[in-house]
Design a protein around this motif. Structure first.
Motif, PDB file in Angstrom:
ATOM      1  N   MET A   1     -44.538  -0.093  -7.504  1.00 36.20           N
ATOM      2  CA  MET A   1     -45.044  -0.377  -6.817  1.00 36.20           C
ATOM      3  C   MET A   1     -44.926   1.097  -5.951  1.00 36.20           C
ATOM      4  SD  MET A   1     -43.202  -1.270  -3.261  1.00 36.20           S
ATOM      5  CE  MET A   1     -41.483   0.154  -3.157  1.00 36.20           C
ATOM      6  N   THR A   2     -45.830   0.663  -4.878  1.00 35.03           N
ATOM      7  CA  THR A   2     -46.874   2.230  -3.748  1.00 35.03           C
ATOM      8  C   THR A   2     -46.223   1.685  -2.501  1.00 35.03           C
ATOM      9  OG1 THR A   2     -48.835   0.671  -4.301  1.00 35.03           O
ATOM     10  CG2 THR A   2     -48.866   1.756  -5.516  1.00 35.03           C
ATOM     11  N   VAL A   3     -46.866   2.715  -2.369  1.00 35.32           N
ATOM     12  CA  VAL A   3     -46.818   2.852  -0.513  1.00 35.32           C
ATOM     13  C   VAL A   3     -47.233   1.450   0.103  1.00 35.32           C
ATOM     14  CG1 VAL A   3     -48.243   4.241  -0.014  1.00 35.32           C
ATOM     15  CG2 VAL A   3     -47.189   4.129   1.966  1.00 35.32           C
ATOM     16  N   CYS A   4     -48.346   1.535  -0.330  1.00 30.14           N
ATOM     17  CA  CYS A   4     -49.338   0.546   0.449  1.00 30.14           C
ATOM     18  C   CYS A   4     -49.265  -1.031  -0.233  1.00 30.14           C
ATOM     19  CB  CYS A   4     -51.068   0.852  -0.436  1.00 30.14           C
ATOM     20  SG  CYS A   4     -52.338   1.803   0.700  1.00 30.14           S
ATOM     21  N   ASP A   5     -48.617  -1.114  -0.757  1.00 32.20           N
ATOM     22  CA  ASP A   5     -47.571  -2.537  -1.718  1.00 32.20           C
ATOM     23  C   ASP A   5     -46.699  -2.586  -0.537  1.00 32.20           C
ATOM     24  OD1 ASP A   5     -49.009  -2.591  -3.862  1.00 32.20           O
ATOM     25  OD2 ASP A   5     -47.469  -1.719  -5.187  1.00 32.20           O
ATOM     26  N   ALA A   6     -45.455  -1.334  -0.091  1.00 32.89           N
ATOM     27  CA  ALA A   6     -44.342  -2.024   0.833  1.00 32.89           C
ATOM     28  C   ALA A   6     -45.538  -1.746   2.514  1.00 32.89           C
ATOM     29  CB  ALA A   6     -43.730  -0.624   0.886  1.00 32.89           C
ATOM     30  N   ALA A   7     -46.171  -1.255   2.277  1.00 33.40           N
ATOM     31  CA  ALA A   7     -46.825  -1.813   3.960  1.00 33.40           C
ATOM     32  C   ALA A   7     -47.463  -2.967   3.953  1.00 33.40           C
ATOM     33  CB  ALA A   7     -47.537  -0.245   3.961  1.00 33.40           C
ATOM     34  N   ALA A   8     -48.058  -3.531   2.968  1.00 36.67           N
ATOM     35  CA  ALA A   8     -48.703  -4.981   3.075  1.00 36.67           C
ATOM     36  C   ALA A   8     -47.482  -6.128   3.103  1.00 36.67           C
ATOM     37  CB  ALA A   8     -49.386  -5.333   1.569  1.00 36.67           C
ATOM     38  N   TYR A   9     -45.932  -5.669   2.473  1.00 37.42           N
ATOM     39  CA  TYR A   9     -45.190  -6.334   2.491  1.00 37.42           C
ATOM     40  C   TYR A   9     -44.528  -6.452   3.646  1.00 37.42           C
ATOM     41  CZ  TYR A   9     -40.578  -8.799   2.314  1.00 37.42           C
ATOM     42  OH  TYR A   9     -40.042  -9.772   2.209  1.00 37.42           O
ATOM     43  N   ILE A  10     -45.027  -5.995   4.596  1.00 38.22           N
ATOM     44  CA  ILE A  10     -43.691  -5.394   6.189  1.00 38.22           C
ATOM     45  C   ILE A  10     -44.624  -6.172   6.558  1.00 38.22           C
ATOM     46  CG2 ILE A  10     -44.085  -3.554   8.072  1.00 38.22           C
ATOM     47  CD1 ILE A  10     -43.359  -1.749   5.960  1.00 38.22           C
ATOM     48  N   LEU A  11     -46.593  -5.677   6.598  1.00 37.89           N
ATOM     49  CA  LEU A  11     -47.779  -6.814   7.294  1.00 37.89           C
ATOM     50  C   LEU A  11     -47.679  -7.802   7.433  1.00 37.89           C
ATOM     51  CD1 LEU A  11     -50.558  -4.213   7.258  1.00 37.89           C
ATOM     52  CD2 LEU A  11     -48.763  -4.690   9.608  1.00 37.89           C
ATOM     53  N   GLU A  12     -47.354  -8.269   5.914  1.00 34.80           N
ATOM     54  CA  GLU A  12     -47.111  -9.918   5.497  1.00 34.80           C
ATOM     55  C   GLU A  12     -46.111 -10.680   6.000  1.00 34.80           C
ATOM     56  OE1 GLU A  12     -48.017 -12.013   1.412  1.00 34.80           O
ATOM     57  OE2 GLU A  12     -45.564 -11.780   1.351  1.00 34.80           O
ATOM     58  N   GLN A  13     -45.089 -10.047   6.655  1.00 38.77           N
ATOM     59  CA  GLN A  13     -43.718 -10.388   7.392  1.00 38.77           C
ATOM     60  C   GLN A  13     -44.064 -10.158   9.083  1.00 38.77           C
ATOM     61  OE1 GLN A  13     -41.401 -11.832   4.438  1.00 38.77           O
ATOM     62  NE2 GLN A  13     -43.148 -11.806   3.806  1.00 38.77           N
ATOM     63  N   SER A  14     -44.508  -9.488   9.397  1.00 37.66           N
ATOM     64  CA  SER A  14     -44.617  -8.951  10.882  1.00 37.66           C
ATOM     65  C   SER A  14     -45.347  -9.606  11.872  1.00 37.66           C
ATOM     66  CB  SER A  14     -43.988  -7.992  10.713  1.00 37.66           C
ATOM     67  OG  SER A  14     -42.422  -7.091  10.805  1.00 37.66           O
ATOM     68  N   GLY A  15     -47.109  -9.164  11.075  1.00 41.87           N
ATOM     69  CA  GLY A  15     -47.774  -9.713  11.996  1.00 41.87           C
ATOM     70  C   GLY A  15     -48.289  -7.962  11.685  1.00 41.87           C
ATOM     71  N   GLU A  16     -49.927  -8.356  12.779  1.00 40.42           N
ATOM     72  CA  GLU A  16     -50.108  -7.202  13.214  1.00 40.42           C
ATOM     73  C   GLU A  16     -49.388  -6.127  13.894  1.00 40.42           C
ATOM     74  OE1 GLU A  16     -54.484  -7.152  15.322  1.00 40.42           O
ATOM     75  OE2 GLU A  16     -53.113  -7.806  16.506  1.00 40.42           O
ATOM     76  N   MET A  17     -49.242  -4.299  13.709  1.00 41.77           N
ATOM     77  CA  MET A  17     -48.870  -3.539  14.812  1.00 41.77           C
ATOM     78  C   MET A  17     -50.056  -2.493  14.715  1.00 41.77           C
ATOM     79  SD  MET A  17     -46.189  -2.401  11.744  1.00 41.77           S
ATOM     80  CE  MET A  17     -45.161  -4.375  11.347  1.00 41.77           C
ATOM     81  N   THR A  18     -48.948  -1.479  15.197  1.00 38.29           N
ATOM     82  CA  THR A  18     -50.167  -0.190  14.909  1.00 38.29           C
ATOM     83  C   THR A  18     -49.722   0.365  13.856  1.00 38.29           C
ATOM     84  OG1 THR A  18     -48.330   0.491  15.884  1.00 38.29           O
ATOM     85  CG2 THR A  18     -50.049  -0.048  17.713  1.00 38.29           C
ATOM     86  N   ALA A  19     -50.598   1.059  13.631  1.00 40.10           N
ATOM     87  CA  ALA A  19     -51.153   1.736  12.578  1.00 40.10           C
ATOM     88  C   ALA A  19     -50.087   2.899  12.938  1.00 40.10           C
ATOM     89  CB  ALA A  19     -52.151   2.837  12.138  1.00 40.10           C
ATOM     90  N   MET A  20     -48.948   3.452  13.804  1.00 41.41           N
ATOM     91  CA  MET A  20     -48.132   4.541  14.117  1.00 41.41           C
ATOM     92  C   MET A  20     -46.781   3.819  13.409  1.00 41.41           C
ATOM     93  SD  MET A  20     -47.901   7.028  16.612  1.00 41.41           S
ATOM     94  CE  MET A  20     -45.878   6.746  17.807  1.00 41.41           C
ATOM     95  N   LYS A  21     -46.839   2.787  14.576  1.00 41.30           N
ATOM     96  CA  LYS A  21     -46.013   1.567  13.850  1.00 41.30           C
ATOM     97  C   LYS A  21     -45.597   1.173  12.321  1.00 41.30           C
ATOM     98  CE  LYS A  21     -43.053  -1.861  15.067  1.00 41.30           C
ATOM     99  NZ  LYS A  21     -42.880  -3.262  16.210  1.00 41.30           N
TER     100      LYS A  21
END
Length: 151
Positions: A1-21
């Motif tokens: 698993m990569t950092v981008c996999d984790a980020a994609a999961y977060i976005l999939e679960q939570s929707g749009e957010m700032t890149a900083m968040k």
């Protein structure tokens, strides 16, 4: 698993957010994975940038974007196992409603970011590429008693 996999999961679960968040939520996911699961969530480095912890690999995926949403990061949430998803879900439950600035300010108060910046010898606001070590993350967050507990 990569950092981008984790980020994609977060976005999939939570929707749009700032890149900083997104960067701060990925950082806290890594920290708590080290404590709860006793293993890194991903292998990519996190550095002590001026505005808090940043994964340069994830930054490369969203460079130039203020906000990112599901599908914006080239990662695959299906690469996460159930334990990894549970860790991120708990991090999101605790930190997810906080603003990007609140999360950034919190990281500035915590030892791992401060220690990396001190090793680099940089002042507040200066650029820094010093890595925040896994051992610093684990030591600090495992010592906190009032933070979230994984179910």
């Amino acid at each position: 698993m990569t950092v981008c996999d984790a980020a994609a999961y977060i976005l999939e679960q939570s929707g749009e957010m700032t890149a900083m968040k997104l960067q701060k939520l990925v950082y806290y996911s890594q920290c708590w994975s080290l404590v709860w699961d006793e293993t890194p969530l991903f292998d990519e480095a996190i550095e002590a940038w001026a505005n808090g912890p940043v994964s340069p690999d994830l930054y490369a995926c969203h460079r130039g974007k203020f906000k990112v949403g599901p599908g914006a990061i080239q990662g695959n949430p299906a690469n996460l196992n159930e334990s990894q998803k549970a860790t991120i879900d708990e991090v999101m439950r605790f930190y997810g409603a906080k603003s990007a600035q609140w999360l950034s300010d919190l990281t500035h108060l915590e030892a791992p970011w401060q220690q990396a910046r001190a090793r680099a010898g940089v002042a507040d606001g200066q650029n820094c590429q010093e890595q925040i070590t896994l051992s610093d993350m684990h030591e600090y967050y495992s010592g906190l008693g009032s933070e979230p507990e994984k179910a």
